[in-house]
Scaffold this active site. Structure first.
Site, PDB file in Angstrom:
ATOM      1  N   HIS A 168       0.836  -1.201   0.000  1.00 61.50           N
ATOM      2  CA  HIS A 168       0.000   0.000   0.000  1.00 61.50           C
ATOM      3  C   HIS A 168       0.871   1.252   0.000  1.00 61.50           C
ATOM      4  O   HIS A 168       2.014   1.204   0.465  1.00 61.50           O
ATOM      5  CB  HIS A 168      -0.896   0.033   1.247  1.00 61.50           C
ATOM      6  CG  HIS A 168      -2.008  -0.972   1.220  1.00 61.50           C
ATOM      7  ND1 HIS A 168      -2.195  -1.913   2.200  1.00 61.50           N
ATOM      8  CD2 HIS A 168      -3.004  -1.164   0.312  1.00 61.50           C
ATOM      9  CE1 HIS A 168      -3.264  -2.652   1.904  1.00 61.50           C
ATOM     10  NE2 HIS A 168      -3.765  -2.221   0.768  1.00 61.50           N
ATOM     11  N   CYS A 255      -2.762   0.464   9.548  1.00 61.26           N
ATOM     12  CA  CYS A 255      -3.843  -0.424   9.081  1.00 61.26           C
ATOM     13  C   CYS A 255      -4.763  -0.931  10.181  1.00 61.26           C
ATOM     14  O   CYS A 255      -5.862  -1.394   9.885  1.00 61.26           O
ATOM     15  CB  CYS A 255      -3.293  -1.633   8.357  1.00 61.26           C
ATOM     16  SG  CYS A 255      -1.576  -1.894   8.460  1.00 61.26           S
TER      17      CYS A 255
HETATM   18  C1  CIR Z   1      -3.594  -7.778   3.014  1.00 56.34           C
HETATM   19  O1  CIR Z   1      -2.734  -8.290   2.280  1.00 56.34           O
HETATM   20  O2  CIR Z   1      -4.590  -7.219   2.554  1.00 56.34           O
HETATM   21  C2  CIR Z   1      -3.407  -7.876   4.509  1.00 56.34           C
HETATM   22  N1  CIR Z   1      -2.784  -9.101   4.861  1.00 56.34           N
HETATM   23  C3  CIR Z   1      -2.586  -6.711   5.010  1.00 56.34           C
HETATM   24  C4  CIR Z   1      -3.288  -5.407   4.886  1.00 56.34           C
HETATM   25  C5  CIR Z   1      -2.523  -4.301   5.496  1.00 56.34           C
HETATM   26  N2  CIR Z   1      -3.242  -3.096   5.358  1.00 56.34           N
HETATM   27  C6  CIR Z   1      -2.678  -1.893   5.203  1.00 56.34           C
HETATM   28  O3  CIR Z   1      -1.472  -1.772   5.096  1.00 56.34           O
HETATM   29  N3  CIR Z   1      -3.480  -0.851   5.105  1.00 56.34           N
END
Ligand code: CIR
Length: 260
Positions: A168, A255
């Site tokens: 991200h 997140c």
């Molecule tokens: C994903 O791959 O979507 C989750 N395992 C991690 C999401 C992390 N979110 C973020 O950095 N906003």
């Protein structure tokens, strides 16, 4: 520019199924440790003066504690996203009634079927907003969000930022203030940013580029001296928190909460 003070945070308990979430890493998650780290994270949010509501775990959605990806909050309006990973889309439905109860006005992304967007790709820096175009966020999704944000606040200056190299936009950079960003060496930006100064972190501190900043404090992983020095120079008080178990699932500080 008057710095915004945040009052509320929404978090979600990590489910027992957490290790089944999406990840590029192959290191086993310690669930008990993850729960402890999540508790510490919540207590640090409270220490910053935020009133924290924690939603119950959602076993069917192993990544649901990464709640930032499901919504964008601006000026007390919530925009429900349409995550780029299909298996994460149900997370939004699961929290939509909660968000609709909290926020009198909510919008939903995804008018166009090609529109996807993860909250982790949206970085607010005062009245500037960077919307990353990534493997998760399409240009159509970014344009839809831009349109909605302009409707909510015509004073915003919104920039689309195509990039590669990290999951991200906020995994790759964080703003310490409107003029300074901390940046991870792995991110490859395909456009110039409207920010004067970038501090490129050394490889071993790259995970400090995802930093949670609120109410004059910044969360930082342990053993990141250069990032810490940059925070102090920006008049932010660093708070060291180890989120090792969430990093194993490609997540980090921002997140794990929605704040407003
Ligand atoms: C994903 O791959 O979507 C989750 N395992 C991690 C999401 C992390 N979110 C973020 O950095 N906003």
């Amino acid at each position: 520019m008057q710095e915004k003070t945040y009052q509320y945070a929404l978090t979600q308990t990590p489910p027992n199924s957490m290790a089944a979430g999406i990840t590029t890493q192959s290191i086993e998650v310690d669930l008990a440790l993850a729960r402890k780290q999540h508790q510490v994270y919540i207590s640090m949010l409270e220490k910053l003066g935020l009133f924290v509501t924690t939603l119950p775990q959602q076993e069917s959605f192993p990544d649901s504690h990464f709640i930032e990806d499901a919504a964008i909050i601006h000026n007390k309006v919530a925009i429900l996203t349409r995550p780029g990973a299909k298996e994460r889309r149900g997370e939004v439905d699961a929290i939509s009634s909660t968000l609709k109860n909290i926020f009198p006005t909510t919008y939903e992304l995804g008018g166009d079927e090609n529109a996807t967007l993860d909250g982790g790709d949206v970085l607010f820096i005062g009245n500037t907003v960077l919307i990353g175009i990534s493997h998760r966020t399409t240009e159509t999704g970014a344009q839809e969000l831009k349109h909605l944000l302009q409707k909510i606040n015509p004073n915003l200056s919104i920039h689309l930022v195509p990039f590669e190299g990290v999951l991200h936009l906020k995994s790759g950079l964080t703003a310490l203030n409107p003029n300074t960003i901390l940046i991870n060496q792995d991110i490859k930006l395909h456009t110039n940013l409207p920010i004067k100064k970038s501090i490129l972190l050394p490889k071993e501190e790259s995970h400090a580029a995802n930093t949670f900043i609120a109410n004059h404090h910044a969360f930082i992983p342990p053993n990141c001296p250069q990032a810490k020095e940059a925070m102090l120079a920006a008049n932010l008080t660093p708070i060291e928190i180890d989120m090792s178990e969430f990093r194993k699932m490609d997540g980090s500080f921002t997140c794990l909460s929605l704040i407003w």
